[in-house]
Scaffold this motif. Structure first.
Motif, PDB file in Angstrom:
ATOM      1  N   LEU A  24       0.831  -1.200   0.000  1.00  0.00           N
ATOM      2  CA  LEU A  24       0.000   0.000   0.000  1.00  0.00           C
ATOM      3  C   LEU A  24       0.865   1.250   0.000  1.00  0.00           C
ATOM      4  O   LEU A  24       0.510   2.261  -0.624  1.00  0.00           O
ATOM      5  CB  LEU A  24      -0.918  -0.014   1.221  1.00  0.00           C
ATOM      6  N   TYR A  25       2.020   1.204   0.679  1.00  0.00           N
ATOM      7  CA  TYR A  25       2.948   2.331   0.621  1.00  0.00           C
ATOM      8  C   TYR A  25       3.430   2.543  -0.810  1.00  0.00           C
ATOM      9  O   TYR A  25       3.609   3.670  -1.265  1.00  0.00           O
ATOM     10  CB  TYR A  25       4.163   2.077   1.499  1.00  0.00           C
ATOM     11  N   GLY A  26       3.625   1.399  -1.523  1.00  0.00           N
ATOM     12  CA  GLY A  26       4.108   1.512  -2.897  1.00  0.00           C
ATOM     13  C   GLY A  26       3.101   2.186  -3.810  1.00  0.00           C
ATOM     14  O   GLY A  26       3.447   3.007  -4.649  1.00  0.00           O
ATOM     15  N   ILE A  27       1.818   1.833  -3.612  1.00  0.00           N
ATOM     16  CA  ILE A  27       0.776   2.466  -4.425  1.00  0.00           C
ATOM     17  C   ILE A  27       0.703   3.954  -4.114  1.00  0.00           C
ATOM     18  O   ILE A  27       0.573   4.786  -5.010  1.00  0.00           O
ATOM     19  CB  ILE A  27      -0.576   1.764  -4.180  1.00  0.00           C
ATOM     20  N   SER A  28       0.815   4.305  -2.827  1.00  0.00           N
ATOM     21  CA  SER A  28       0.763   5.718  -2.458  1.00  0.00           C
ATOM     22  C   SER A  28       1.933   6.481  -3.065  1.00  0.00           C
ATOM     23  O   SER A  28       1.758   7.569  -3.613  1.00  0.00           O
ATOM     24  CB  SER A  28       0.805   5.849  -0.932  1.00  0.00           C
ATOM     25  N   ALA A  29       3.124   5.887  -2.989  1.00  0.00           N
ATOM     26  CA  ALA A  29       4.305   6.579  -3.517  1.00  0.00           C
ATOM     27  C   ALA A  29       4.214   6.704  -5.031  1.00  0.00           C
ATOM     28  O   ALA A  29       4.598   7.728  -5.596  1.00  0.00           O
ATOM     29  CB  ALA A  29       5.568   5.826  -3.113  1.00  0.00           C
ATOM     30  N   ALA A  30       3.699   5.681  -5.700  1.00  0.00           N
ATOM     31  CA  ALA A  30       3.587   5.745  -7.152  1.00  0.00           C
ATOM     32  C   ALA A  30       2.595   6.816  -7.575  1.00  0.00           C
ATOM     33  O   ALA A  30       2.840   7.542  -8.537  1.00  0.00           O
ATOM     34  CB  ALA A  30       3.157   4.387  -7.701  1.00  0.00           C
ATOM     35  N   TRP A  31       1.488   6.952  -6.849  1.00  0.00           N
ATOM     36  CA  TRP A  31       0.517   7.956  -7.266  1.00  0.00           C
ATOM     37  C   TRP A  31       0.969   9.349  -6.899  1.00  0.00           C
ATOM     38  O   TRP A  31       0.724  10.289  -7.647  1.00  0.00           O
ATOM     39  CB  TRP A  31      -0.848   7.644  -6.651  1.00  0.00           C
ATOM     40  N   LEU A  32       1.621   9.502  -5.740  1.00  0.00           N
ATOM     41  CA  LEU A  32       2.102  10.829  -5.361  1.00  0.00           C
ATOM     42  C   LEU A  32       3.204  11.315  -6.289  1.00  0.00           C
ATOM     43  O   LEU A  32       3.454  12.506  -6.405  1.00  0.00           O
ATOM     44  CB  LEU A  32       2.636  10.813  -3.926  1.00  0.00           C
ATOM     45  N   GLY A  33       3.867  10.391  -6.965  1.00  0.00           N
ATOM     46  CA  GLY A  33       4.878  10.790  -7.918  1.00  0.00           C
ATOM     47  C   GLY A  33       4.342  10.943  -9.318  1.00  0.00           C
ATOM     48  O   GLY A  33       5.118  11.068 -10.251  1.00  0.00           O
ATOM     49  N   ALA A  34       3.015  10.903  -9.470  1.00  0.00           N
ATOM     50  CA  ALA A  34       2.328  11.108 -10.749  1.00  0.00           C
ATOM     51  C   ALA A  34       2.752  10.089 -11.792  1.00  0.00           C
ATOM     52  O   ALA A  34       2.778  10.383 -12.971  1.00  0.00           O
ATOM     53  CB  ALA A  34       2.553  12.526 -11.270  1.00  0.00           C
ATOM     54  N   LEU A  35       3.097   8.895 -11.363  1.00  0.00           N
ATOM     55  CA  LEU A  35       3.404   7.758 -12.225  1.00  0.00           C
ATOM     56  C   LEU A  35       4.581   8.002 -13.151  1.00  0.00           C
ATOM     57  O   LEU A  35       4.702   7.385 -14.191  1.00  0.00           O
ATOM     58  CB  LEU A  35       2.176   7.336 -13.041  1.00  0.00           C
ATOM     59  N   HIS A  36       5.462   8.935 -12.760  1.00  0.00           N
ATOM     60  CA  HIS A  36       6.676   9.187 -13.510  1.00  0.00           C
ATOM     61  C   HIS A  36       7.832   8.672 -12.670  1.00  0.00           C
ATOM     62  O   HIS A  36       7.815   8.843 -11.465  1.00  0.00           O
ATOM     63  CB  HIS A  36       6.812  10.702 -13.752  1.00  0.00           C
ATOM     64  N   PRO A  37       8.828   8.030 -13.250  1.00  0.00           N
ATOM     65  CA  PRO A  37       9.895   7.445 -12.417  1.00  0.00           C
ATOM     66  C   PRO A  37      10.635   8.451 -11.547  1.00  0.00           C
ATOM     67  O   PRO A  37      10.935   8.165 -10.388  1.00  0.00           O
ATOM     68  CB  PRO A  37      10.831   6.813 -13.444  1.00  0.00           C
ATOM     69  N   LEU A  38      10.915   9.638 -12.081  1.00  0.00           N
ATOM     70  CA  LEU A  38      11.639  10.620 -11.274  1.00  0.00           C
ATOM     71  C   LEU A  38      10.760  11.194 -10.169  1.00  0.00           C
ATOM     72  O   LEU A  38      11.225  11.493  -9.073  1.00  0.00           O
ATOM     73  CB  LEU A  38      12.182  11.736 -12.166  1.00  0.00           C
ATOM     74  N   GLY A  39       9.471  11.321 -10.446  1.00  0.00           N
ATOM     75  CA  GLY A  39       8.567  11.782  -9.402  1.00  0.00           C
ATOM     76  C   GLY A  39       8.430  10.749  -8.304  1.00  0.00           C
ATOM     77  O   GLY A  39       8.332  11.086  -7.124  1.00  0.00           O
ATOM     78  N   THR A  40       8.418   9.465  -8.709  1.00  0.00           N
ATOM     79  CA  THR A  40       8.326   8.396  -7.723  1.00  0.00           C
ATOM     80  C   THR A  40       9.569   8.354  -6.853  1.00  0.00           C
ATOM     81  O   THR A  40       9.503   7.958  -5.685  1.00  0.00           O
ATOM     82  CB  THR A  40       8.131   7.054  -8.432  1.00  0.00           C
ATOM     83  N   LEU A  41      10.700   8.781  -7.403  1.00  0.00           N
ATOM     84  CA  LEU A  41      11.921   8.866  -6.599  1.00  0.00           C
ATOM     85  C   LEU A  41      11.712   9.775  -5.402  1.00  0.00           C
ATOM     86  O   LEU A  41      11.955   9.407  -4.250  1.00  0.00           O
ATOM     87  CB  LEU A  41      13.046   9.389  -7.495  1.00  0.00           C
ATOM     88  N   ALA A  42      11.212  10.983  -5.659  1.00  0.00           N
ATOM     89  CA  ALA A  42      11.002  11.936  -4.567  1.00  0.00           C
ATOM     90  C   ALA A  42       9.884  11.478  -3.636  1.00  0.00           C
ATOM     91  O   ALA A  42       9.986  11.602  -2.411  1.00  0.00           O
ATOM     92  CB  ALA A  42      10.693  13.319  -5.145  1.00  0.00           C
ATOM     93  N   ALA A  43       8.822  10.913  -4.215  1.00  0.00           N
ATOM     94  CA  ALA A  43       7.675  10.527  -3.387  1.00  0.00           C
ATOM     95  C   ALA A  43       8.027   9.354  -2.487  1.00  0.00           C
ATOM     96  O   ALA A  43       7.573   9.303  -1.334  1.00  0.00           O
ATOM     97  CB  ALA A  43       6.495  10.154  -4.280  1.00  0.00           C
ATOM     98  N   SER A  44       8.834   8.424  -2.953  1.00  0.00           N
ATOM     99  CA  SER A  44       9.186   7.292  -2.099  1.00  0.00           C
ATOM    100  C   SER A  44      10.117   7.723  -0.980  1.00  0.00           C
ATOM    101  O   SER A  44      10.072   7.167   0.125  1.00  0.00           O
ATOM    102  CB  SER A  44       9.825   6.172  -2.917  1.00  0.00           C
ATOM    103  N   LEU A  45      10.945   8.750  -1.225  1.00  0.00           N
ATOM    104  CA  LEU A  45      11.746   9.300  -0.128  1.00  0.00           C
ATOM    105  C   LEU A  45      10.838   9.896   0.941  1.00  0.00           C
ATOM    106  O   LEU A  45      11.069   9.727   2.145  1.00  0.00           O
ATOM    107  CB  LEU A  45      12.691  10.372  -0.662  1.00  0.00           C
ATOM    108  N   TYR A  46       9.783  10.578   0.497  1.00  0.00           N
ATOM    109  CA  TYR A  46       8.842  11.171   1.453  1.00  0.00           C
ATOM    110  C   TYR A  46       8.121  10.102   2.258  1.00  0.00           C
ATOM    111  O   TYR A  46       7.994  10.210   3.478  1.00  0.00           O
ATOM    112  CB  TYR A  46       7.842  12.033   0.672  1.00  0.00           C
ATOM    113  N   ILE A  47       7.675   9.039   1.593  1.00  0.00           N
ATOM    114  CA  ILE A  47       6.957   7.970   2.280  1.00  0.00           C
ATOM    115  C   ILE A  47       7.890   7.256   3.263  1.00  0.00           C
ATOM    116  O   ILE A  47       7.493   6.905   4.381  1.00  0.00           O
ATOM    117  CB  ILE A  47       6.365   6.980   1.265  1.00  0.00           C
ATOM    118  N   ALA A  48       9.139   7.073   2.879  1.00  0.00           N
ATOM    119  CA  ALA A  48      10.088   6.409   3.778  1.00  0.00           C
ATOM    120  C   ALA A  48      10.367   7.284   4.989  1.00  0.00           C
ATOM    121  O   ALA A  48      10.509   6.780   6.109  1.00  0.00           O
ATOM    122  CB  ALA A  48      11.383   6.100   3.035  1.00  0.00           C
TER     123      ALA A  48
END
Lengths: 110, 152
Positions: free
Chosen positions: A42-66
């Motif tokens: 579920l964290y992965g889905i949240s990070a993927a959507w918060l990064g707007a499904l772009h790999p570089l956006g997911t980079l920043a969003a997964s740092l935030y979730i972590a």
């Protein structure tokens, strides 16, 4: 055909994540599977959507979730339970959804 | 391990699954895909565990209704994405439930209700009643055309 390849790739990446979860712990801790926290999907889905499904956006969003996850782990000092990490990440994603709606539309009360 | 005790335990733990599935069925017949039901179950169970058998049931029903009402308000009136908001509400339900049930976590059950396999029978009766509502009564006939997925 391409959906099949995409799912294979996503499974491979998730497996790599699972391997990194176990192998990058500090030396001296036990290598048990009980400390692998569940609910990371579920964290992965949240990070993927918060990064707007772009790999570089997911980079920043997964740092935030972590970061939120580590904050929630450290909040156990105050006596809060361990599942409060789920509430923090879930509320982050809910506010993200609200921001998305407010960006596209404007609310009018009738 | 006797077969009867396993079946009784299976029937006892099938009752919450059946009730949650009935809730999901009504939602999907009305066009709402509520993925936050897991958070509803956890939050209602936490409230019922804190309050005990007599008042816990009514409080759990009320809390579940209010949580779903919040989900409906955010999805229908504010037009947020249903699936993603359901996942977010599941996680919020887990966090809020574990915070509410913290005083009673890990303690033995003081006053259990001695219903075992009969809980499943009551839930099955509720399923039959729900089928009658959906197919014969006026409210059911009004709900059914709103479905967004193709049914049988």
């Amino acid at each position: 055909m391409y959906i099949f390849l995409a799912l294979l790739l996503s499974g491979a990446l998730a497996g790599l994540g699972g391997a990194l979860e176990v192998m990058t712990r500090e030396a001296g801790r036990y290598m048990t599977l009980q400390q692998v926290s569940t609910g990371f999907g579920l964290y992965g889905i949240s990070a993927a959507w918060l990064g707007a499904l772009h790999p570089l956006g997911t980079l920043a969003a997964s740092l935030y979730i972590a970061w939120l996850h580590q904050v929630a782990i450290n909040l156990k000092v105050l006596g809060l339970p361990a599942l409060v990490a789920n509430a923090l990440v879930g509320s982050a994603m809910a506010w993200g959804l609200a921001g998305y709606v407010m960006y596209k539309y404007r609310l009018i009360w009738r | 391990m006797a077969i009867e005790s396993v079946t009784q335990e299976a029937l006892r733990s099938a009752a919450p699954i059946l009730l949650a599935t009935l809730g999901a069925i009504i939602g999907q017949r009305a066009g709402v895909l509520n993925l936050g039901l897991e958070g509803v179950i956890y939050l209602s169970a936490a409230v019922a565990a804190v309050l005990g058998p007599p008042w816990g049931i009514a409080a759990a029903i009320l809390v579940g209704t209010l949580y779903n009402l919040l989900y409906y308000f955010l999805t229908n009136d504010m037009a947020m994405n249903q699936i993603l908001l359901g996942i977010a509400f599941t996680m919020i339900g887990y966090g809020a439930g574990s915070q509410i049930a913290q005083p009673v976590a890990g303690m033995p059950i003081e006053r259990p209700i001695y219903i075992r396999a009969e809980a499943f029978a009551m839930a099955a009766l509720l399923a039959v009643y729900l089928h009658i509502i959906l197919t014969r009564m006026k409210i059911g006939m009004a709900i059914r055309p709103l479905a967004t997925t193709r049914l049988l």
